[in-house]
Each structure stands twice: as C-alpha cells, then as structure tokens.
Design an enzyme around this catalytic site. Sequence first.
Site, PDB file in Angstrom:
ATOM      1  N   ASN A   7       0.782  -1.118  -0.055  1.00 46.18           N
ATOM      2  CA  ASN A   7      -0.110  -0.051   0.167  1.00 46.18           C
ATOM      3  C   ASN A   7       1.017   1.101   0.003  1.00 46.18           C
ATOM      4  O   ASN A   7       1.426   1.511   1.139  1.00 46.18           O
ATOM      5  CB  ASN A   7      -0.914  -0.098   1.313  1.00 46.18           C
ATOM      6  CG  ASN A   7      -1.815   0.939   1.469  1.00 46.18           C
ATOM      7  OD1 ASN A   7      -1.775   2.133   0.606  1.00 46.18           O
ATOM      8  ND2 ASN A   7      -2.808   0.856   2.249  1.00 46.18           N
ATOM      9  N   ARG A  98      -2.722  -1.841  -3.566  1.00 50.10           N
ATOM     10  CA  ARG A  98      -3.486  -0.866  -3.723  1.00 50.10           C
ATOM     11  C   ARG A  98      -3.208   0.259  -4.643  1.00 50.10           C
ATOM     12  O   ARG A  98      -1.830   0.918  -4.733  1.00 50.10           O
ATOM     13  CB  ARG A  98      -3.786  -0.020  -2.192  1.00 50.10           C
ATOM     14  CG  ARG A  98      -4.362   1.287  -2.303  1.00 50.10           C
ATOM     15  CD  ARG A  98      -4.490   2.046  -0.950  1.00 50.10           C
ATOM     16  NE  ARG A  98      -5.171   3.315  -1.017  1.00 50.10           N
ATOM     17  CZ  ARG A  98      -4.304   4.380  -0.761  1.00 50.10           C
ATOM     18  NH1 ARG A  98      -3.297   4.608  -0.175  1.00 50.10           N
ATOM     19  NH2 ARG A  98      -5.018   5.474  -0.818  1.00 50.10           N
ATOM     20  N   HIS A 186     -10.540   6.509  -1.895  1.00 46.33           N
ATOM     21  CA  HIS A 186     -10.458   6.025  -0.689  1.00 46.33           C
ATOM     22  C   HIS A 186     -11.622   4.862  -0.591  1.00 46.33           C
ATOM     23  O   HIS A 186     -12.231   4.649   0.346  1.00 46.33           O
ATOM     24  CB  HIS A 186     -11.267   7.074   0.411  1.00 46.33           C
ATOM     25  CG  HIS A 186      -9.847   8.031   1.024  1.00 46.33           C
ATOM     26  ND1 HIS A 186     -10.450   9.221   1.238  1.00 46.33           N
ATOM     27  CD2 HIS A 186      -8.714   7.880   1.102  1.00 46.33           C
ATOM     28  CE1 HIS A 186      -9.308   9.791   1.672  1.00 46.33           C
ATOM     29  NE2 HIS A 186      -8.121   9.174   1.531  1.00 46.33           N
ATOM     30  N   HIS A 214     -14.295   9.139   5.914  1.00 50.64           N
ATOM     31  CA  HIS A 214     -12.877   8.614   6.092  1.00 50.64           C
ATOM     32  C   HIS A 214     -12.303   9.956   6.516  1.00 50.64           C
ATOM     33  O   HIS A 214     -11.927  10.872   5.651  1.00 50.64           O
ATOM     34  CB  HIS A 214     -12.378   8.060   4.866  1.00 50.64           C
ATOM     35  CG  HIS A 214     -11.151   7.807   4.795  1.00 50.64           C
ATOM     36  ND1 HIS A 214     -10.710   6.260   5.133  1.00 50.64           N
ATOM     37  CD2 HIS A 214      -9.972   8.439   4.693  1.00 50.64           C
ATOM     38  CE1 HIS A 214      -9.406   6.351   5.047  1.00 50.64           C
ATOM     39  NE2 HIS A 214      -8.814   7.550   4.884  1.00 50.64           N
ATOM     40  N   ARG A 247      -4.607  19.784   2.380  1.00 46.86           N
ATOM     41  CA  ARG A 247      -5.360  20.087   1.197  1.00 46.86           C
ATOM     42  C   ARG A 247      -6.354  20.781   1.540  1.00 46.86           C
ATOM     43  O   ARG A 247      -7.198  20.909   2.567  1.00 46.86           O
ATOM     44  CB  ARG A 247      -5.573  18.952   0.558  1.00 46.86           C
ATOM     45  CG  ARG A 247      -4.539  18.007  -0.055  1.00 46.86           C
ATOM     46  CD  ARG A 247      -5.007  16.838  -0.672  1.00 46.86           C
ATOM     47  NE  ARG A 247      -4.338  15.616  -0.031  1.00 46.86           N
ATOM     48  CZ  ARG A 247      -4.831  14.416  -0.113  1.00 46.86           C
ATOM     49  NH1 ARG A 247      -5.947  14.104  -0.666  1.00 46.86           N
ATOM     50  NH2 ARG A 247      -4.076  13.286   0.404  1.00 46.86           N
ATOM     51  N   GLU A 390      -7.559  -0.902   5.172  1.00 49.17           N
ATOM     52  CA  GLU A 390      -7.450  -1.311   3.688  1.00 49.17           C
ATOM     53  C   GLU A 390      -6.673  -2.366   3.454  1.00 49.17           C
ATOM     54  O   GLU A 390      -6.937  -2.964   2.619  1.00 49.17           O
ATOM     55  CB  GLU A 390      -6.838   0.143   3.108  1.00 49.17           C
ATOM     56  CG  GLU A 390      -7.700   1.296   3.282  1.00 49.17           C
ATOM     57  CD  GLU A 390      -6.953   2.811   2.976  1.00 49.17           C
ATOM     58  OE1 GLU A 390      -5.847   2.751   3.229  1.00 49.17           O
ATOM     59  OE2 GLU A 390      -7.348   3.607   2.362  1.00 49.17           O
TER      60      GLU A 390
HETATM   61  P1  ADP Z   1      -3.485   8.667   6.344  1.00 52.54           P
HETATM   62  O1  ADP Z   1      -4.354   9.620   5.553  1.00 52.54           O
HETATM   63  O2  ADP Z   1      -1.867   9.246   6.255  1.00 52.54           O
HETATM   64  O3  ADP Z   1      -3.702   7.303   6.424  1.00 52.54           O
HETATM   65  P2  ADP Z   1      -4.380   8.477   9.080  1.00 52.54           P
HETATM   66  O4  ADP Z   1      -5.605   7.829   8.789  1.00 52.54           O
HETATM   67  O5  ADP Z   1      -3.403   7.602   9.760  1.00 52.54           O
HETATM   68  O6  ADP Z   1      -3.756   9.242   7.783  1.00 52.54           O
HETATM   69  O7  ADP Z   1      -4.804   9.845   9.940  1.00 52.54           O
HETATM   70  C1  ADP Z   1      -3.865  10.627  10.292  1.00 52.54           C
HETATM   71  C2  ADP Z   1      -4.250  11.806  11.227  1.00 52.54           C
HETATM   72  O8  ADP Z   1      -5.025  11.287  11.993  1.00 52.54           O
HETATM   73  C3  ADP Z   1      -3.245  12.580  11.875  1.00 52.54           C
HETATM   74  O9  ADP Z   1      -2.617  13.656  11.026  1.00 52.54           O
HETATM   75  C4  ADP Z   1      -3.932  13.147  12.813  1.00 52.54           C
HETATM   76  O10 ADP Z   1      -4.446  14.454  12.565  1.00 52.54           O
HETATM   77  C5  ADP Z   1      -5.093  12.290  12.956  1.00 52.54           C
HETATM   78  N1  ADP Z   1      -5.119  11.673  14.486  1.00 52.54           N
HETATM   79  C6  ADP Z   1      -4.399  10.634  14.787  1.00 52.54           C
HETATM   80  N2  ADP Z   1      -4.452  10.268  16.110  1.00 52.54           N
HETATM   81  C7  ADP Z   1      -5.216  11.012  16.639  1.00 52.54           C
HETATM   82  C8  ADP Z   1      -6.045  11.592  18.066  1.00 52.54           C
HETATM   83  N3  ADP Z   1      -5.752  10.800  18.985  1.00 52.54           N
HETATM   84  N4  ADP Z   1      -6.761  12.632  18.037  1.00 52.54           N
HETATM   85  C9  ADP Z   1      -6.963  13.718  16.944  1.00 52.54           C
HETATM   86  N5  ADP Z   1      -6.580  13.378  15.848  1.00 52.54           N
HETATM   87  C10 ADP Z   1      -5.783  12.074  15.707  1.00 52.54           C
END
Ligand code: ADP
Length: 406
Positions: A7, A98, A186, A214, A247, A390
Amino acid sequence: MKILVLNAGSSSQKSCLYYIPDDDRSKTVITQLWSGSIDWTKQQGMATIEVESNGVVLEETKKTDDRLAVMERLLNTMCEGDNAILESWEEIDFVGHRIVHGGSRYQKPTWITEEVKSAIAQLASLAPNHNPANLQGIKLMEELLPNPSQVAVFDTAFHSQMPTEATIYPLPYHWYEQGIRRYGFHGISHQYCAQQTAKLLKQPLDKLRLITCHLGNGASLAAIKNSYSIDTTMGFTPLEGLMMGTRCGSIDPGILIYLLREQELTADQIDEMLNKESGLKGISGMASDMRTITEAMQENKERAQLAFDAYIHYLCRQIGAMAASLEGFDVLVFTAGVGENSAIVRQETCQRLQYLGVHLDIEKNRDSPNNEDIAADQSQVRVLVLHTDEDCAIAQAVWQLAQVKG
Ligand code: ADP
C-alpha cells in the site's frame, strides 16, 4: 494461502503479509504474519522503517531518498533476521497492490498484466504522487518473486457505479469525454467500512443508506446506497471536497484564475500551496495534525480554533450534501486517524446534525470507542466508529479473485 499487500502512499509505504486458509469460505479467519512500514516524513531525506512480526519490533532509519532500495530492505526482513517468517519468497502466493487511480476502466480487482501496468502508468498524470509508486512496487515484486501473481485493487473502483450526473462536472462536454470527470478515492476504505457496518448492525448492506466519513490526513465522504457509492466528495483528483490536513478541498476555481493572472504563480507553485500548505495547516499556520490543533485550542490559540471551526463547518456542509444525494440516511460512520480518535470532532459534528436525526451518546463517544455504535438510544441515525483496514480489505479481495481463478 499467503498474501502480501503493498500500500504505497506519497510519502509512506505500508506492507502486510497475511495468511488466509484456502477453505475459508466466510473470509473471517485472516492472520497477519508480518507488517512493515516506511515513513519519509519524520526527517528530511531520511526513511524510518518499522517492522513487526514474531512479537519482535524492528525500527531503523536510513539516510536515502531511494524508495526502491528502502522497500527492498523492508521486504527482506521477511526472509532474514529476527523478523523472518519466510524460508523463501516462493512461499508468497499472491501480491495485492492498492492502486490509487484506475480511471473509468478498472471497476473491480484485476490481475496485473502488461496491459494493466501500462494503464496504471498512463493514469500517473492524474495521480502523480501514487500511481508511479504503485508501479515501482509491482516491478520490485517481479524481480523478487519467480512467478508473481499480482492483483491491482483500485481506490476508485467502489465509486465507479456513481450516476453520470454525480460524475460529470458542469464544464464543456468534450472535457468529460477526455476523462475530466469525478472519480472519487478512498474507495477501499469506504467499501470496507460499509461491509463492517452491515456486520455490526446485523442488517443487509443493500437495505442501508450510509454516509462514511474517512477522516485521515486526506479526507473524503461517501454516500452509499444499494451497496455502492452513489456520491463522494473527492473528484477528478483527491484535492476536491473536504478541508483536510494540508489540502484545501473544494474552493472557488476563480481563485486559481486570479492567482495565475494577478500574482503570476506557476502551476507547480499553486499545486504545492493547495496540496501541501492549505487545510488545517494553512489556516492554523501551525500544523496539519488534528492532535496539535486541538491541544493549541486548549491554550486559546485563535488560529488553531479557527482552523478547527472551519474543518467542522466544511465537514457538516458536505455531510448535508451527501444526505441530500441519499435522500436521508440511516448510518453515519467515522473512520481513519481523525474519525477514529478525535472525540471532539465527532461531538461537534454530530451536535450540528441533530436536525437530521443524529444524536450522540456523549459518554460512549468519549470512551475511546472502537468498532462501536455511539448513537444515543433514541437516535434515528446510528453513529459508528470503525477501524478501517485497507490492507486487510485488499487481502480479502485478492483471496476472492484467487478462488475464481481456482
Ligand atoms: P493517512 O491519511 O495518512 O492514512 P491516518 O488515517 O493515519 O492518515 O490519519 C492521520 C491523522 O489522524 C493525523 O494527521 C492526525 O491528525 C489524526 N489523529 C491520529 N490520532 C489522533 C488523535 N488521538 N486525536 C486526533 N487526531 C488524531
């Protein structure tokens, strides 16, 4: 059957090796044997590798931008050292990738052939940060495995049944014919969450109307009816729709014309500003990470508060749009980093959606829910927090395709 999943993100690479018994008709028994990731964002020019298998965690940093070399190092840990779980590469039966952009043509998981590879390459102009990285992964596996059977699972596929009026932009028709249309992204996550919702609520998916949120670094919504996405917030590229970490989401296209004409910015400069310097980071001037933003709000940092308020404003606005496309909805799902972990984002969002029949159980919401219904008993709409996976969804898709191949 052993299935390796690759991925590739723009600045990350996640990989997992799964075992699924050949006779697993229910697809419920799926074991993760090994997982590895590479992150290029922690330090400039440095790749952070993390591997977990056999109860052993390996962490190392490599000073290089050579994606292929770091990937090879990561994958080699499956065969050598304390994390080894394979005697040889030949034990891997299938590899699932992916693939972010499948264009209009690829609407389901597909065996990778020369033709599929050249289609992925051609679509690179629409997903420049992802499709080339996906191709690198495919080619690397061709070098490592003697006879690789590889499958492409497309992030656009779940949205491929959207009605034409939801995919066409109100632009000259010949641009639509050239492929300038809404695709959505997504999809693997939205579909996985839809299926998990049906399981959790013990209801057939085709009888439910869902809005899946998401909310990760990238963020999008899907409106799901009759088991398919009928509308979504991302479009021609993953830049449209919600305000995200870095973004901008949907903005007035007149801004771009103004920037080109009046400020004489180049396409590359605008690309950088809209993709990497906007969203939470742009407004707060501080961070793209929701954790940092909410912490700064506690310290009364005004711009962090404004960034948060705008995030919720655009999120609720787009949920309203998805609700209109669905003509009402039964389930609201929160997933990905922000959706799964930020109680305050869920609370502020649901509070504004009471007029649509959304009522949250405040305590359940605060209590780190995981794969749970957090709606109040009297809520007309169920509100779920689901952990999206995913990679597991890709492994299941590969397994299903392999059954058809026999
Ligand atoms: P990606 O799109 O890179 O796969 P993720 O789904 O891992 O991203 O989400 C990343 C984001 O999740 C981080 O930038 C952060 O803003 C948010 N995040 C992770 N843990 C927490 C938390 N405990 N509280 C608030 N936001 C969180």
